[in-house]
Design a protein around this motif. Structure first.
Motif, short mmCIF file in Angstrom:
data_model
loop_
_atom_site.label_atom_id
_atom_site.label_comp_id
_atom_site.label_asym_id
_atom_site.label_seq_id
_atom_site.Cartn_x
_atom_site.Cartn_y
_atom_site.Cartn_z
N LYS A 228 0.82 -1.21 0.00
CA LYS A 228 0.00 0.00 0.00
C LYS A 228 0.86 1.27 0.00
CE LYS A 228 -4.21 -2.07 1.64
NZ LYS A 228 -5.47 -1.90 2.37
N LEU A 229 2.00 1.23 0.69
CA LEU A 229 2.89 2.39 0.67
C LEU A 229 3.50 2.60 -0.71
CD1 LEU A 229 4.68 1.97 4.13
CD2 LEU A 229 3.02 3.75 3.48
N ALA A 230 3.93 1.49 -1.36
CA ALA A 230 4.46 1.60 -2.71
C ALA A 230 3.39 2.10 -3.67
CB ALA A 230 4.99 0.24 -3.17
N THR A 231 2.17 1.64 -3.44
CA THR A 231 1.03 2.08 -4.26
C THR A 231 0.78 3.57 -4.09
OG1 THR A 231 -0.01 -0.10 -4.07
CG2 THR A 231 -1.43 1.73 -4.67
N ALA A 232 0.85 4.04 -2.85
CA ALA A 232 0.64 5.47 -2.57
C ALA A 232 1.69 6.32 -3.28
CB ALA A 232 0.69 5.72 -1.07
N ILE A 233 2.93 5.85 -3.30
CA ILE A 233 4.01 6.58 -4.01
C ILE A 233 3.71 6.62 -5.50
CG2 ILE A 233 6.46 6.52 -4.61
CD1 ILE A 233 6.93 5.28 -1.81
N GLY A 234 3.24 5.47 -6.05
CA GLY A 234 2.91 5.42 -7.47
C GLY A 234 1.79 6.37 -7.84
N LEU B 194 -9.17 13.70 -7.65
CA LEU B 194 -9.30 12.27 -7.32
C LEU B 194 -8.39 11.82 -6.19
CD1 LEU B 194 -9.56 10.49 -10.80
CD2 LEU B 194 -11.32 10.58 -9.04
N TYR B 195 -7.35 12.60 -5.91
CA TYR B 195 -6.28 12.14 -5.03
C TYR B 195 -6.76 11.75 -3.62
CZ TYR B 195 -1.63 11.98 -2.93
OH TYR B 195 -0.48 11.57 -2.29
N PRO B 196 -7.52 12.61 -2.91
CA PRO B 196 -7.90 12.25 -1.53
C PRO B 196 -8.75 10.99 -1.44
CG PRO B 196 -8.71 14.46 -2.11
CD PRO B 196 -7.99 13.93 -3.29
N MET B 197 -9.76 10.84 -2.33
CA MET B 197 -10.64 9.67 -2.27
C MET B 197 -9.90 8.40 -2.67
SD MET B 197 -13.58 10.31 -1.04
CE MET B 197 -14.40 8.79 -1.50
N THR B 198 -8.97 8.51 -3.61
CA THR B 198 -8.19 7.34 -4.02
C THR B 198 -7.34 6.84 -2.86
OG1 THR B 198 -8.09 8.17 -6.30
CG2 THR B 198 -6.54 6.44 -5.71
N MET B 199 -6.69 7.75 -2.17
CA MET B 199 -5.87 7.39 -1.02
C MET B 199 -6.70 6.75 0.10
SD MET B 199 -2.76 7.73 -1.58
CE MET B 199 -1.30 8.62 -1.93
N LEU B 200 -7.89 7.30 0.32
CA LEU B 200 -8.76 6.76 1.36
C LEU B 200 -9.15 5.32 1.03
CD1 LEU B 200 -10.56 7.13 3.89
CD2 LEU B 200 -12.35 7.98 2.34
N GLN B 201 -9.59 5.08 -0.20
CA GLN B 201 -10.02 3.74 -0.58
C GLN B 201 -8.86 2.76 -0.65
OE1 GLN B 201 -13.00 3.31 -3.61
NE2 GLN B 201 -13.79 5.37 -3.30
N LEU B 202 -7.68 3.26 -0.98
CA LEU B 202 -6.49 2.42 -1.02
C LEU B 202 -6.22 1.77 0.34
CD1 LEU B 202 -3.73 1.43 -2.17
CD2 LEU B 202 -2.81 3.68 -1.54
N PHE B 203 -6.35 2.55 1.42
CA PHE B 203 -5.98 2.06 2.74
C PHE B 203 -7.12 1.38 3.50
CE2 PHE B 203 -2.44 4.95 1.94
CZ PHE B 203 -1.37 4.18 2.39
N VAL B 204 -8.36 1.43 2.94
CA VAL B 204 -9.46 0.78 3.66
C VAL B 204 -9.95 -0.50 2.99
CG1 VAL B 204 -10.27 2.95 4.64
CG2 VAL B 204 -11.28 2.13 2.51
#
Length: 389
Positions: free
Chosen positions: A73-79, A279-289
């Motif tokens: 998930k961290l690598a994904t967030a960087i991408g 899109l950035y905030p919602m994408t990050m939220l869904q990524l980690f949940v």
């Protein structure tokens, strides 16, 4: 894909699904689609492909051990952050890198197909025996299978998001869609055939990264190269998807259904900066949940519901606007069969996965009050009018 080719040639506006629903069914239905896109479909879709990127980019570092989920998930967030930055900085470099990543994707596919076809010629066909046996097929599993399969092919509509930026769309749009779908279908079918020459269905389902498992079985030390190319392919999908989708938000803002700032272009970089970053905030939220499969089911229910509505709109426009110029016209039975199949799978998923699909359906319904609060009523509070531009 053929239905979208017709819509792209008779409605020469950017915006894709949003624009076609607006033309066929009016602003309220278009806003509901836009609302679902903004808070659910697009962030989840970006999170799904980004999680695949994170998984594959870390594979060479952790092989043969499992990768910690948080590391993925961290690598994904960087991408995700890097692709947002790229699309915010330069349209030219975004397009150039997309071309490079497309070649990387084709090279990755070739690296898998060629040795797979060699194995097939050697007679490695045991995994194809009883391949279409239906004894273990459950009706409840059909929607996720449909969604997972179609997710790989569901890129035909991205060109329709940028129709206004295409030269001679009457010719280019149907030609590009038809050629690209033929290439994608050919490559993806052969890729799956290649997988089955060395992996059983059970091994394929158990694998966290199918291309890596395939490479480990067949390529030895060279297998570390494959996940890198697959990660580049995923990055290309992230980049291309964001490039197209930012144009939809740009068009919606132009139509007055999103804040005016989203229709603005950066004065020096000429990029729709606000439309990219929304899109950035919602994408990050869904990524980690969420995990990749729950996100896929959650997102796909809404995506295919509205794609079905778009194709239904094509049929509706045939009768309400018969004189609309149609340089490319698809036989009517194709959209009819597609609509029936699409809606059947969508509503079947309410039975197979009621939680994720129920959440998705509820999110789309919140678009109705949102439309009346933000769009329909003229007498909005002054603070709200200022916030919406």
């Amino acid at each position: 894909a053929l239905s979208y080719a017709e819509l792209g040639t008779c409605i020469k506006k950017s915006g894709g699904h949003y624009t076609y629903i607006m033309e066929a069914f009016g602003p309220q239905m278009a806003f509901i689609r836009l609302w679902a896109d903004l808070i659910a479909i697009r962030p989840a879709a970006m999170a799904v492909i980004s999680l695949a990127f994170g998984q594959y980019i870390l594979e060479p570092l952790f092989m043969p051990c499992d990768i910690p989920p948080m590391a993925v998930k961290l690598a994904t967030a960087i991408g995700i952050t890097s692709v947002m930055y790229l699309n915010s900085m330069s349209v030219t470099w975004t397009a150039r890198i997309q071309i490079l990543l497309t070649f990387s994707k084709l090279l990755a596919i070739a690296i898998i197909i060629v040795p797979g076809m060699y194995q097939l010629l050697k007679g490695e066909t045991r995994n194809f025996e009883n391949a279409f046996e239906l004894n273990n097929v459950k009706l409840s599993g059909m929607p996720l299978a449909f969604y997972s399969g179609m997710y790989a092919y569901a890129g035909w509509f991205y060109l329709n998001f940028v129709t206004e930026e295409v030269d001679n769309p009457e010719r280019t749009v149907p030609l590009a869609i038809c050629i690209s779908m033929a290439i994608v279908t050919f490559c993806y079918v052969l890729t799956n055939v290649a997988y089955y020459t060395v992996m059983s269905a059970e091994e394929l389902l158990a694998s966290e990264a199918v291309a890596v498992t395939f490479a480990e079985k067949l390529m030895g030390n060279f297998s570390t190269v494959v996940p890198v190319f697959v990660a580049l392919s995923c990055y290309g999908s992230m980049n291309g998807g964001l490039f197209a989708l930012s144009r939809m938000f740009f068009v919606a803002s132009r139509e007055g259904q999103l804040p005016e700032v989203l229709s603005m272009i950066h004065v020096r970089r000429h990029t729709p900066l606000a439309a990219v970053l929304i899109l950035y905030p919602m994408t990050m939220l869904q990524l980690f949940v969420g995990d990749i499969y729950s996100l896929l089911n959650f997102m796909s229910f809404l995506r295919w519901l509205f794609i079905g509505v778009v194709v239904l709109g094509l049929i509706y426009l045939r009768y309400t606007k018969p004189d609309l110029p149609r340089p490319f016209k698809v036989p009517l039975f194709i959209p009819v069969v597609f609509c029936i199949t699409c809606f059947f799978m969508v509503f079947l998923s309410l039975y197979s996965d009621p939680v994720n699909t129920g959440i998705g359906f509820a999110i789309s319904l919140t678009g109705i009050p949102a439309y009346y609060i933000f769009i329909y009523f003229n007498r909005r509070p002054k603070w709200l009018q200022m916030a919406l531009g």
